[in-house]
Design a protein around this motif. Structure first.
Motif, PDB file in Angstrom:
ATOM      1  N   THR B  15      -9.329 -22.515  19.685  1.00 49.74           N
ATOM      2  CA  THR B  15      -8.672 -23.576  18.905  1.00 49.74           C
ATOM      3  C   THR B  15      -9.609 -24.100  17.832  1.00 49.74           C
ATOM      4  O   THR B  15     -10.794 -24.343  18.088  1.00 49.74           O
ATOM      5  N   SER B  83      -2.982 -23.817  19.684  1.00 44.54           N
ATOM      6  CA  SER B  83      -2.346 -23.091  20.791  1.00 44.54           C
ATOM      7  C   SER B  83      -0.881 -22.742  20.474  1.00 44.54           C
ATOM      8  O   SER B  83      -0.359 -21.740  20.968  1.00 44.54           O
ATOM      9  N   THR B  86      -0.206 -19.239  19.196  1.00 47.56           N
ATOM     10  CA  THR B  86      -0.213 -18.072  20.074  1.00 47.56           C
ATOM     11  C   THR B  86       1.131 -17.382  19.960  1.00 47.56           C
ATOM     12  O   THR B  86       2.171 -17.996  20.213  1.00 47.56           O
TER      13      THR B  86
END
Lengths: 115, 111
Positions: B15, B83, B86
C-alpha cells in the motif's frame, strides 16, 4: 442508466443439454454486440459478434447468438454443452451513439457443467 | 489476432507504492484500453487511448493515470496503490474490423 445486463450469475447445465445465456442492453441506438468467454485464470476469447445484417450470428465452438431489437437482447445459445464449456461468459456492447469505440461489459454468467 | 503482451503477469506490492503496468501491441492499432476485472462487476474501463499522447478517462479512473508515448505501448500507473486496487487488469486493442483483442491480464495484489 445505460447498461448491459446479464441476469444470471450462475447457470448449471448437464453435459449434452442445450444452453441459453441471456443478455439485455439499454442503449437507444443499435449497438455493436459481443460475447466473450473466459476460462479460469485466462484472458477473454471472442465467441462471436454482431454489427449488422442477419440477426442470427454463428460463432466459434458451436455457439450462436440472436439479436432481437424489439427485446434489446442478444442471447447466446449452444445446442449441446460439453464439459469444456464450463467458464465465465461476458456479454459486451459498443453503444451505437458513442463517439469512440468503448466496450461496455455485463457482469458475467458463470457456467457450470454437470456430468 | 493482434499481438498483445502485458507485463508483469503477476505483482504483489505494498500500500502506498507506485505501480506501473505495461501493455505492448505489435499491430499498430490506434485504440488501446485498460480494464479492471472484479467479481460481480465484469470488466470496467479505467482509461483508453485513441493515439499517441491522446488519452481519456473511463468509468473507474480515480487513482490511475496512463501514458502513451509510442503507438505500441500503453502504460497504466497506480500513483499510490491501495487495497481496493487489488484486481486483474486487462489491456485491449480494437481493430479496424471492429473486433477487440485482450491481453492475458496482470494480477495485482496490494497488501
Amino acid at each position: 442508466a445505460q447498461s448491459v445486463t446479464q441476469p444470471d450469475i450462475h447457470i448449471t447445465v448437464s453435459e449434452g443439454a442445450s444452453l441459453e445465456l441471456r443478455c439485455n442492453y439499454s442503449y437507444g441506438a443499435t449497438p455493436y454486440l459481443f460475447w466473450y468467454v473466459q476460462s479460469p485464470g485466462q484472458g477473454l476469447q471472442l465467441l462471436l459478434k454482431y454489427f449488422s445484417g442477419d440477426t442470427l450470428v454463428q460463432g466459434i465452438k458451436g455457439f450462436e447468438a440472436e439479436f432481437k431489437r424489439s427485446q434489446s437482447s442478444f442471447n447466446l445459445r449452444k445446442p449441446s454443452v460439453h464439459w469444456s464449456d464450463a467458464a465465465e461468459y461476458f456479454c459486451a456492447v459498443v453503444p451505437g451513439n458513442t463517439g469512440f469505440q468503448k466496450l461496455v461489459f455485463g457482469t458475467g454468467t458463470r457456467l457450470l457443467v454437470s456430468p | 489476432d493482434a499481438g498483445i503482451t502485458q507485463s508483469p503477469r503477476h505483482k504483489v506490492t505494498e500500500t502506498g507504492t507506485p505501480v506501473t503496468l505495461r501493455c505492448h501491441q505489435t499491430e499498430n492499432h490506434r485504440y488501446m484500453y485498460w480494464y479492471r476485472q472484479d467479481p460481480g462487476h465484469g470488466l470496467r474501463l479505467i482509461h483508453y487511448s485513441y493515439g499517441v499522447k491522446d488519452t481519456d478517462k473511463g468509468e473507474v479512473s480515480d487513482g490511475y493515470s496512463v501514458s502513451r508515448s509510442k503507438t505500441e505501448d500503453f502504460l497504466l500507473t497506480l500513483e499510490s496503490a491501495t487495497s481496493s486496487q487489488t484486481s486483474v487488469y486487462f489491456c485491449a486493442i480494437s481493430e479496424p474490423t471492429g473486433g477487440y483483442t485482450f491481453g492475458s491480464g496482470t494480477r495485482l495484489t496490494v497488501v
